[in-house]
Design a protein around this motif. Structure first.
Motif, mmCIF file in Angstrom:
data_model
loop_
_atom_site.group_PDB
_atom_site.id
_atom_site.type_symbol
_atom_site.label_atom_id
_atom_site.label_comp_id
_atom_site.label_asym_id
_atom_site.label_seq_id
_atom_site.Cartn_x
_atom_site.Cartn_y
_atom_site.Cartn_z
ATOM 1 N N MET A 1 -26.304 60.242 9.508
ATOM 2 C CA MET A 1 -26.502 59.953 10.928
ATOM 3 C C MET A 1 -25.281 60.367 11.730
ATOM 4 O O MET A 1 -25.141 60.020 12.870
ATOM 5 N N GLY A 2 -24.342 61.065 11.132
ATOM 6 C CA GLY A 2 -23.109 61.389 11.834
ATOM 7 C C GLY A 2 -23.158 62.696 12.583
ATOM 8 O O GLY A 2 -22.175 63.104 13.174
ATOM 9 N N GLN A 3 -24.326 63.431 12.554
ATOM 10 C CA GLN A 3 -24.343 64.754 13.134
ATOM 11 C C GLN A 3 -24.242 64.746 14.646
ATOM 12 O O GLN A 3 -24.001 65.783 15.248
ATOM 13 N N ASP A 4 -24.380 63.592 15.307
ATOM 14 C CA ASP A 4 -24.354 63.579 16.756
ATOM 15 C C ASP A 4 -22.944 63.427 17.306
ATOM 16 O O ASP A 4 -22.762 63.427 18.512
ATOM 17 N N ASP A 5 -21.928 63.321 16.452
ATOM 18 C CA ASP A 5 -20.574 63.061 16.929
ATOM 19 C C ASP A 5 -20.044 64.165 17.823
ATOM 20 O O ASP A 5 -19.236 63.921 18.698
ATOM 21 N N SER A 6 -20.467 65.405 17.602
ATOM 22 C CA SER A 6 -19.843 66.518 18.290
ATOM 23 C C SER A 6 -20.540 66.876 19.584
ATOM 24 O O SER A 6 -20.153 67.827 20.251
ATOM 25 N N ARG A 7 -21.593 66.157 19.980
ATOM 26 C CA ARG A 7 -22.262 66.493 21.216
ATOM 27 C C ARG A 7 -22.682 65.217 21.930
ATOM 28 O O ARG A 7 -22.850 64.173 21.330
ATOM 29 N N GLY A 8 -22.854 65.330 23.224
ATOM 30 C CA GLY A 8 -23.226 64.162 24.011
ATOM 31 C C GLY A 8 -21.998 63.350 24.366
ATOM 32 O O GLY A 8 -20.913 63.539 23.850
ATOM 33 N N GLY A 9 -22.168 62.423 25.315
ATOM 34 C CA GLY A 9 -21.076 61.575 25.733
ATOM 35 C C GLY A 9 -21.125 60.264 25.002
ATOM 36 O O GLY A 9 -21.684 60.156 23.920
ATOM 37 N N ALA A 10 -20.554 59.232 25.654
ATOM 38 C CA ALA A 10 -20.499 57.929 25.005
ATOM 39 C C ALA A 10 -21.879 57.375 24.739
ATOM 40 O O ALA A 10 -22.066 56.546 23.871
ATOM 41 N N GLY A 11 -22.892 57.852 25.465
ATOM 42 C CA GLY A 11 -24.238 57.364 25.247
ATOM 43 C C GLY A 11 -24.919 57.987 24.066
ATOM 44 O O GLY A 11 -25.968 57.544 23.642
ATOM 45 N N GLY A 12 -24.388 59.093 23.501
ATOM 46 C CA GLY A 12 -24.992 59.714 22.335
ATOM 47 C C GLY A 12 -25.769 60.959 22.696
ATOM 48 O O GLY A 12 -25.837 61.404 23.838
ATOM 49 N N SER A 13 -26.392 61.621 21.712
ATOM 50 C CA SER A 13 -27.083 62.886 21.867
ATOM 51 C C SER A 13 -28.549 62.674 22.155
ATOM 52 O O SER A 13 -29.058 61.563 22.199
ATOM 53 N N ARG A 14 -29.279 63.818 22.323
ATOM 54 C CA ARG A 14 -30.723 63.729 22.504
ATOM 55 C C ARG A 14 -31.376 63.096 21.291
ATOM 56 O O ARG A 14 -32.341 62.354 21.412
ATOM 57 N N LEU A 69 -28.484 50.067 11.718
ATOM 58 C CA LEU A 69 -29.111 49.712 12.989
ATOM 59 C C LEU A 69 -29.967 50.833 13.568
ATOM 60 O O LEU A 69 -30.556 50.685 14.625
ATOM 61 N N ARG A 70 -29.985 51.977 12.870
ATOM 62 C CA ARG A 70 -30.831 53.110 13.241
ATOM 63 C C ARG A 70 -30.498 53.631 14.640
ATOM 64 O O ARG A 70 -31.367 53.826 15.494
ATOM 65 N N VAL A 71 -29.218 53.825 14.873
ATOM 66 C CA VAL A 71 -28.746 54.415 16.120
ATOM 67 C C VAL A 71 -27.696 55.470 15.792
ATOM 68 O O VAL A 71 -27.268 55.599 14.641
ATOM 69 N N GLY A 72 -27.293 56.242 16.792
ATOM 70 C CA GLY A 72 -26.258 57.250 16.583
ATOM 71 C C GLY A 72 -24.864 56.651 16.589
ATOM 72 O O GLY A 72 -24.615 55.574 17.151
ATOM 73 N N ARG A 73 -23.942 57.348 15.970
ATOM 74 C CA ARG A 73 -22.577 56.833 15.868
ATOM 75 C C ARG A 73 -21.901 56.722 17.224
ATOM 76 O O ARG A 73 -21.082 55.825 17.446
ATOM 77 N N MET A 74 -22.213 57.621 18.158
ATOM 78 C CA MET A 74 -21.607 57.524 19.475
ATOM 79 C C MET A 74 -22.106 56.281 20.219
ATOM 80 O O MET A 74 -21.371 55.673 20.991
#
Length: 268
Positions: A1-14, A69-74
């Motif tokens: 689930m860590g692939q979203d770290d490099s994109r999106g802001g504090a709210g996370g990616s798409r 918790l099934r959410v992104g790391r950001m």
């Protein structure tokens, strides 16, 4: 689930939006993407307030929290930053570091707790009843299948709970005792179903809630009496007694949730 770290802001990616939408569905009505950090923050505040995470405990790493918790790391990172601002956790870097829970101020977070519990109440109540019944089945199987090694382990874990200090140490000793009971049942499938259900009823952490300081020691002593009766029934091979004691014992969790939901100083 860590692939979203490099994109999106504090709210996370798409991709976060889709995953967090699934979380919202598990809690009740689907959540708008803009509220996912708010929702996760509320869940973590609730977990700390009701004692799933006790003062002094270390939160799981961001990656593990995101997965459970099934959410992104950001999303997790943004929620944790809010907890730091609220004084509910402190972060330490380096070896042995992490995010550590601080004692919430008396009466704080009650509106958040009530809102979070109310949103999930039907599922929490039904799942708690299923857990109670399943604990009875596990205890019955433990009384029928326990070995000499299991008996020795149960007495050792019971002594560990009896000697544990109030709070975090007592919570950990309680967990160790219940794991030993599940192992004594001698059925890995039954044990797995029970642990999965307990994770489902958890607000945020895969641990038994322990309540706040008010009434905690009274609850621990009540649990000790249950533990002593339960271990004795299992070790003596009294399967029906073990099942009945276990079913009643785990209802403590739902009682604690009901107390938090109905606290008169809660608003919202």
């Amino acid at each position: 689930m860590g692939q979203d770290d490099s994109r999106g802001g504090a709210g996370g990616s798409r991709s976060d939006v889709a995953v967090d939408g699934a979380l919202g569905g598990a809690l009740g009505a689907p959540l708008p993407p803009t509220t996912r950090v708010d929702d996760l923050t509320d869940r973590l505040v609730t977990a700390i307030t009701i004692g799933e995470y006790l003062p002094g405990s270390r939160l799981p790493p961001e990656r593990d929290l995101a997965a459970s918790l099934r959410v992104g790391r950001m999303t997790v990172r943004a929620a944790l930053a809010r907890l730091v601002e609220q004084g509910l956790i402190v972060t330490q870097r380096g070896r042995g570091g992490g995010s550590f829970v601080q004692a919430p101020a008396p009466g704080s977070g009650t509106d958040v707790v009530r809102r979070t519990l109310a949103a999930r109440w039907s599922d929490l109540r039904d799942t708690s009843e299923a857990i109670s019944r399943l604990h009875g089945v596990v205890a019955e199987a433990a009384a029928e299948n326990r070995t000499t090694t299991d008996v020795d382990r149960l007495h050792d874990r019971l002594e560990g709970y009896r000697d544990a200090a109030s709070g975090l140490a007592s919570q950990k000793a309680d967990e160790a005792l219940h794991v030993a009971i599940a192992e004594a049942a001698g059925n890995a499938t039954l044990r797995g179903v029970l642990f999965d259900l307990e994770a489902r009823v958890s607000i945020s952490a895969p641990a038994h809630l322990w309540g706040g300081p008010d009434g905690m020691r009274e609850m621990e002593l009540r649990a000790l009496a249950d533990h002593e009766a339960l271990v004795a029934a299992i070790c003596d091979g009294r399967a029906a007694d073990a099942a009945a004691i276990a079913r009643e014992h785990v209802k403590i969790d739902l009682e604690l949730l009901e107390r938090e939901l109905g606290r008169p100083d809660a608003t919202g």
